[in-house]
Structure formats: C-alpha cells, structure tokens
Motif scaffolding. Sequence first.
Motif, PDB file in Angstrom:
ATOM      1  N   GLU A  91       0.825  -1.203   0.000  1.00 39.58           N
ATOM      2  CA  GLU A  91       0.000   0.000   0.000  1.00 39.58           C
ATOM      3  C   GLU A  91       0.863   1.259   0.000  1.00 39.58           C
ATOM      4  O   GLU A  91       2.020   1.245   0.408  1.00 39.58           O
ATOM      5  N   GLU A  92       0.264   2.357  -0.440  1.00 37.59           N
ATOM      6  CA  GLU A  92       0.922   3.656  -0.309  1.00 37.59           C
ATOM      7  C   GLU A  92       0.808   4.104   1.147  1.00 37.59           C
ATOM      8  O   GLU A  92      -0.258   4.024   1.751  1.00 37.59           O
ATOM      9  N   SER A  93       1.901   4.567   1.704  1.00 38.30           N
ATOM     10  CA  SER A  93       1.886   4.979   3.106  1.00 38.30           C
ATOM     11  C   SER A  93       1.115   6.288   3.284  1.00 38.30           C
ATOM     12  O   SER A  93       1.369   7.251   2.563  1.00 38.30           O
ATOM     13  N   LEU A 119       7.842   7.187   3.541  1.00 36.90           N
ATOM     14  CA  LEU A 119       7.592   8.629   3.569  1.00 36.90           C
ATOM     15  C   LEU A 119       8.652   9.399   2.801  1.00 36.90           C
ATOM     16  O   LEU A 119       8.427  10.530   2.372  1.00 36.90           O
ATOM     17  N   PHE A 120       9.823   8.781   2.619  1.00 41.84           N
ATOM     18  CA  PHE A 120      10.934   9.507   2.011  1.00 41.84           C
ATOM     19  C   PHE A 120      11.393   8.927   0.674  1.00 41.84           C
ATOM     20  O   PHE A 120      12.083   9.616  -0.079  1.00 41.84           O
ATOM     21  N   ASP A 121      11.024   7.679   0.367  1.00 40.47           N
ATOM     22  CA  ASP A 121      11.442   7.140  -0.930  1.00 40.47           C
ATOM     23  C   ASP A 121      10.286   7.015  -1.914  1.00 40.47           C
ATOM     24  O   ASP A 121      10.484   6.598  -3.052  1.00 40.47           O
ATOM     25  N   ALA A 122       9.071   7.382  -1.477  1.00 44.66           N
ATOM     26  CA  ALA A 122       7.879   7.379  -2.342  1.00 44.66           C
ATOM     27  C   ALA A 122       7.592   6.004  -2.949  1.00 44.66           C
ATOM     28  O   ALA A 122       6.957   5.892  -3.986  1.00 44.66           O
ATOM     29  N   MET A 123       8.048   4.955  -2.278  1.00 45.87           N
ATOM     30  CA  MET A 123       7.799   3.586  -2.730  1.00 45.87           C
ATOM     31  C   MET A 123       6.683   2.977  -1.883  1.00 45.87           C
ATOM     32  O   MET A 123       6.348   3.500  -0.813  1.00 45.87           O
TER      33      MET A 123
END
Length: 224
Positions: A51-53, A92-96
């Motif tokens: 999922e997207e965080s 939150l920081f690698d957009a994965m």
Amino acid sequence: MNHPTKLSTTLRQLQHVPIFAALDEAILLELARHIRRYHFRAGQQIMSLGEESPGLFIVLQGRVRLSTMAADGREQVLDMVNPGELFDLVPLFDAMPNQTNARAMSAVEVLLLPRTALHQTICQHPELALAMLRAMALQLRDLTTLVEDLAFRSVRARLARHLLAEAASGSAELTHQELAERAGTVREMVGRVLRRMAEEGLVELARGRVIVLDQSGLQQAIEE
C-alpha cells in the motif's frame, strides 16, 4: 480546525514521544495541528504490504506487529512497536510502496501525521529532519540485529532473546506460532526447543504463554 483542548492533548502526547523530546514546542505544535487519531482492535490490520503509506504512525497505546511475507505464505516478524515509538518511516521519504504489514496486537491508539504535513514541517524546521534520521537509524540497528540473528544464531538462541525481551514481567504472552514467526522458523521447531528449555528449568510452559524461570540461563543460551 482542531479544538484547543484536543490540540493541547495532542501536543502533550507528542512531547512524551522520546524521538521528539529535544524539539521545540513550536515545532510540535505545528505537527499537532495536522495530526489525526485512530483506534484499532486487537488483530485489526492497520496497514498492508504494497500500500501507499498515508503518513507517519506514532503509537500511543498498545503494540503493533510489523511483518513481511514470502511468496509461499511464510511470515517473518520484523519488529514489535511499543508506545512512544514510530513506524512506517521509509515510504515517507522514498515514495515507494509500504514494505510491511502492520497489525494491532492489542487495543491500539495511534497518531497519524500525513506525509505532506511532515515534509512541509521538515522544510521549515530542519531539526525535525534530524529527529526522523535518528528514528530511522534506530530501526536500521534493530533490523541489523534481526539479520544477525537469522544468519548467525541458532533457533534456541533466537528464541531465548525473544523470550527475554518479552518477559520483563515474568511471562511472555506468545503462542508457538508467534514465536516461530519472530524467530524465522516453524512452530514444530519452536515446540521442540521450548520443551527442551522447560526440561532444563529455563522456562515453564503454560497455555498461551511462556513463564521465564531463569533469565541468566536464557542469556547464556543467546551467547552459545
């Protein structure tokens, strides 16, 4: 707009989160304005692998279990998140996509700081970026310990470490399956090792829990 009383409560709660302890009140107040609050029942899924965080989770009450799953369905527990701790930082920081499943192990209350609000506050207050780096460094150390366990320690040593970590009050409220998932093995192996530990007087086996009888003996088992 947040109600002043609720905002004040959230601010106090953030001040008691160890990773935020050195931040100025003005920074925490800015975070508090964006915070959302959620409650989860024991066993309820908080977040799923892939999922997207939605943002940064801060545990206030209860425990959250982070795990990953292999293609064959085997599950490996990565961490148990306790009150005052954070989780789901990396996406939150690698957009994965999110790399873990997060499940409530008890009744859980969390604060959620949305990703956009976190990034905006970091740009305005670099001190927050340092706090996030410290949190990520602590989690990296925990994962390094897990890798060392799986690569270099026996099942017996891994179980001993988990039992000591869980049994601060004298017993570990864990099933054989939960211990197997944490130790990276199967339930049958856990059962055999625990029975041997019981024969040696290290633990006592009870229904749904393991009572630690000899902490120094378990510590020796870790070092074997």
